[in-house]
Design a protein around this motif. Structure first.
Motif, PDB file in Angstrom:
ATOM      1  N   ALA A 250       0.835  -1.206   0.000  1.00  0.00           N
ATOM      2  CA  ALA A 250       0.000   0.000   0.000  1.00  0.00           C
ATOM      3  C   ALA A 250       0.867   1.251   0.000  1.00  0.00           C
ATOM      4  O   ALA A 250       0.564   2.232  -0.691  1.00  0.00           O
ATOM      5  CB  ALA A 250      -0.911  -0.013   1.228  1.00  0.00           C
ATOM      6  N   LEU A 251       1.955   1.201   0.768  1.00  0.00           N
ATOM      7  CA  LEU A 251       2.859   2.349   0.838  1.00  0.00           C
ATOM      8  C   LEU A 251       3.533   2.586  -0.515  1.00  0.00           C
ATOM      9  O   LEU A 251       3.584   3.719  -1.015  1.00  0.00           O
ATOM     10  CB  LEU A 251       3.914   2.102   1.917  1.00  0.00           C
ATOM     11  N   GLY A 252       4.041   1.532  -1.115  1.00  0.00           N
ATOM     12  CA  GLY A 252       4.685   1.672  -2.407  1.00  0.00           C
ATOM     13  C   GLY A 252       3.729   2.122  -3.486  1.00  0.00           C
ATOM     14  O   GLY A 252       4.091   2.924  -4.360  1.00  0.00           O
ATOM     15  N   ASN A 253       2.485   1.640  -3.431  1.00  0.00           N
ATOM     16  CA  ASN A 253       1.479   2.028  -4.405  1.00  0.00           C
ATOM     17  C   ASN A 253       1.178   3.514  -4.327  1.00  0.00           C
ATOM     18  O   ASN A 253       1.118   4.213  -5.344  1.00  0.00           O
ATOM     19  CB  ASN A 253       0.201   1.217  -4.178  1.00  0.00           C
ATOM     20  N   ALA A 254       1.013   4.031  -3.106  1.00  0.00           N
ATOM     21  CA  ALA A 254       0.671   5.440  -2.921  1.00  0.00           C
ATOM     22  C   ALA A 254       1.815   6.354  -3.337  1.00  0.00           C
ATOM     23  O   ALA A 254       1.620   7.313  -4.093  1.00  0.00           O
ATOM     24  CB  ALA A 254       0.294   5.698  -1.459  1.00  0.00           C
ATOM     25  N   TYR A 255       3.026   6.058  -2.867  1.00  0.00           N
ATOM     26  CA  TYR A 255       4.164   6.920  -3.183  1.00  0.00           C
ATOM     27  C   TYR A 255       4.557   6.804  -4.657  1.00  0.00           C
ATOM     28  O   TYR A 255       4.949   7.793  -5.286  1.00  0.00           O
ATOM     29  CB  TYR A 255       5.352   6.571  -2.290  1.00  0.00           C
ATOM     30  N   GLY A 256       4.475   5.589  -5.201  1.00  0.00           N
ATOM     31  CA  GLY A 256       4.753   5.422  -6.618  1.00  0.00           C
ATOM     32  C   GLY A 256       3.777   6.196  -7.482  1.00  0.00           C
ATOM     33  O   GLY A 256       4.159   6.806  -8.489  1.00  0.00           O
TER      34      GLY A 256
END
Length: 336
Positions: A69-75
């Motif tokens: 979820a973190l990588g999806n949002a920041y990406g």
């Protein structure tokens, strides 16, 4: 194979059509409610086009993969500025107003700095998530109050007398023609456009992944390219459609609003569902890239405003080059 090809082709056609419907509905709503287009872009378009990231991140957190979820949002934040806004500026230069420089970009910069600070120890707790969600409510409240307040003075400050007369004449005509059903039609167009925008994006991603698999591409390459860009398709098409229709504030507001929702809402909700432990590479690569592209956006917009020029093709090209560089860096670090 043919089913995947049909899904991509039909998805693209529906994507373009739904973006026009979405922007027309948002524009009609802004006129009906007499609020600035930028506010509609930040709240409605920003929240609406962040729906794919929200769904993906919530499901990832519920399934025990909060780091995804973190990588999806920041990406998505990186892609929104570097690819989406870059492509939009290349096709249609964007006018930068004073409110964007004085209020909206500093807010985005502060939120990005807060995200980096919270991850300084590699952890995002439930308390951190609650802080992000509470800050989202505060930021939206500030955006609503200040945007509506500036909306009444914007015409006087930025439009000459002839345009004021013309604008009032148009407003009078719209007021005479407007009725309650027109508001409902605007809301319906907004809902229909958003629903089809997200659905068609999903169809395109599914079809593209199927084709890439048949062609022998690895899941890693598919995830880094097709899926990553696919979740930002709503922002991309909505911003391009808004810019093409002359709604520059709405196009930029869509990007700023989407990044605000991703950083505060998407990450905050995921952290509340399940605490997040971030790997060191996310801090040294993705958070760094997100901070750098946000700072670059502030610098480019500030330069355009000071020089009394639109955010044009030179700035768009710089953002696109950043996207290419980040993608190469991403693939190199993953291979390592």
């Amino acid at each position: 194979m043919w089913l995947a090809v049909i899904a991509v082709l039909i998805g693209l056609a529906i994507l373009v059509w739904s973006a026009d419907v979405f922007i027309d509905g948002a524009t009609a709503l802004a006129k009906k409610l007499n609020v600035p287009s930028f506010l509609i872009g930040v709240i409605i378009l920003g929240l609406g086009t962040s729906a794919p990231e929200m769904v993906v991140s919530v499901l990832a957190a519920l399934e025990g993969s909060p780091e995804l979820a973190l990588g999806n949002a920041y990406g998505s934040n990186i892609i929104n500025i570097a690819l989406v806004l870059g492509a939009t500026a290349l096709i249609s230069p964007i006018i930068i107003h004073k409110g964007i420089i004085k209020r909206d970009l500093p807010i985005l910069l502060i939120i990005t700095a807060l995200a980096a600070w919270q991850l300084r120890d590699g952890q995002l707790s439930i308390v951190d998530g609650l802080v992000l969600l509470a800050l989202l409510v505060v930021v939206l409240g500030i955006q609503i109050v200040l945007s509506v307040r500036e909306g009444s003075s914007h015409k006087v400050d930025d439009i000459d007398d002839n345009k004021i007369v013309e604008h009032r004449a148009v407003d009078d005509a719209l007021s005479a023609a407007d009725s309650e059903p027109s508001l409902m039609r605007g809301l319906w167009a907004l809902f229909l456009g958003l629903t089809m925008l997200v659905a068609s994006s999903r169809a395109i991603v599914w079809g593209a992944v199927e084709l890439a698999t048949l062609w022998g591409l690895s899941e890693l390459i598919i995830g880094l390219t097709i899926v990553a860009v696919g979740t930002s398709l709503p922002e991309l098409v909505a911003s391009l459609s808004a810019a093409r229709k002359g709604e520059h504030d709405m196009a930029l507001g869509n990007i700023i609003g989407s990044n605000i929702f991703n950083t505060l809402g998407v990450v905050g909700l995921a952290a509340v569902i399940a605490p997040i432990s971030a790997s060191p590479i996310i801090l040294s690569r993705d958070v760094l890239a997100m901070s750098a592209i946000t700072l670059l956006l502030v610098v480019l917009c500030g330069a355009a405003f000071i020089r009394h020029r639109p955010f044009g093709r030179g700035s768009g090209a710089a953002l696109m080059l950043f996207f290419v560089g980040y993608t190469l860096w991403l693939m190199q670090t993953v291979n390592m």
